[in-house]
Enzyme design. Structure first.
Site, PDB file in Angstrom:
ATOM      1  CD  GLU A  82      39.010  35.990  46.337  1.00 61.38           C
ATOM      2  OE1 GLU A  82      39.257  35.304  47.346  1.00 61.38           O
ATOM      3  OE2 GLU A  82      39.847  36.190  45.431  1.00 61.38           O
ATOM      4  CB  CYS A 112      39.679  43.233  46.241  1.00 61.85           C
ATOM      5  SG  CYS A 112      39.992  43.984  44.636  1.00 61.85           S
ATOM      6  CG  HIS A 134      40.109  39.026  43.041  1.00 58.60           C
ATOM      7  ND1 HIS A 134      40.303  38.741  44.374  1.00 58.60           N
ATOM      8  CD2 HIS A 134      40.504  40.326  42.872  1.00 58.60           C
ATOM      9  CE1 HIS A 134      40.777  39.822  44.982  1.00 58.60           C
ATOM     10  NE2 HIS A 134      40.914  40.788  44.094  1.00 58.60           N
TER      11      HIS A 134
END
Ligand code: PCA
Length: 186
Positions: free
Chosen positions: A76, A139, A163
Site C-alpha cells: 500500500e 486497515c 495487505h
C-alpha cells in the site's frame, strides 16, 4: 533494530485473519520482532497501536491486514484520511464518509522502501503489486493514524501497510516467506 509488526484479528465472519496467521509464522523465524494483533474495532485498534508505538518506539513499523479477493500481496502506497465502512467493525460501528483526523492531510504516503521490497519479492517469485487504495476500513485507518502519529515525531521511521490475500488464495507459508524477505530488506 526494533521492528514492530502488527496484524488484525478475525472479522466479517471468517474464523481467522490471514495477517495474524502470517504474523505467527514470522515470529517463529524472527523471534526478535515485536508483534501486536489488533482487533477490528475502530476505537480500540488505533488506540492500541499508538500505545504500542509510544511504548516500543520502534525503528520500523510494518502493518499487515488481509484483503479478500486479492490474489497478490499489496504494497500500500497511500493512507487516506477517510472512514467509510462498507461493513460495521466488530463493535458494530459503521462511520460513513468522515475524516479519520479532522484537519489532517487528505492522504499520507508509506515510508517503507516499497520499490526495494517490490523488487525483492518479485525476484523471489512472489505475486506482489503496488496499490494506492487500502480501502476506507480498519486497515486504512490504522495506516493513516500511524503515519500521522509518526510524522509528528522528531525522527521519521519506515512505516507502512501490506495487505495479504486470504490464506486460501496465498498459502500462509508463502506469505511468511515474503514477509521474511521484507524484514530482511531493513
Ligand atoms: N482487513 C480489513 C480490516 C482488517 C483486515 O485484516 C481492511 O482491509 O480494512
Amino acid at each position: 533494530m526494533r521492528i514492530l509488526v502488527t496484524a488484525f484479528g478475525p472479522f466479517d465472519g471468517r474464523p481467522e485473519n490471514a495477517s495474524s496467521l502470517a504474523l505467527r509464522g514470522l515470529k517463529k523465524s524472527f523471534p526478535k520482532i515485536l508483534t501486536r494483533v489488533l482487533p477490528v474495532d475502530s476505537v480500540v485498534a488505533p488506540a492500541r497501536l499508538k500505545h504500542a508505538l509510544e511504548r516500543i518506539r520502534p525503528t520500523a513499523l510494518i502493518m499487515l491486514g488481509e484483503a479478500a479477493g486479492s490474489k497478490k500481496i499489496r504494497l500500500e502506497t497511500t493512507a487516506w484520511n477517510e472512514l467509510d465502512f462498507t461493513i460495521p467493525d466488530n463493535a458494530g460501528r459503521q462511520p460513513l464518509s468522515q475524516p479519520i483526523i479532522p484537519g489532517a492531510p487528505a492522504s499520507l504516503a508509506s515510508t517503507l522502501p516499497l520499490e526495494k521490497i517490490h523488487a525483492r519479492l518479485t525476484d523471489l517469485g512472489h505475486e506482489v503489486c503496488f496499490a494506492d487504495d487500502a480501502g476506507r476500513y480498519l486497515c486504512n485507518q490504522v495506516f493513516f493514524v500511524a503515519r500521522h502519529f509518526l510524522g509528528q515525531q522528531p525522527i521519521e521511521i519506515p512505516a507502512g501497510f501490506i495487505h495479504l490475500p486470504l490464506a486460501h488464495d496465498y498459502p500462509t507459508d508463502q506469505a511468511v516467506a515474503a514477509l521474511a524477505a521484507v524484514i530482511g530488506s531493513f
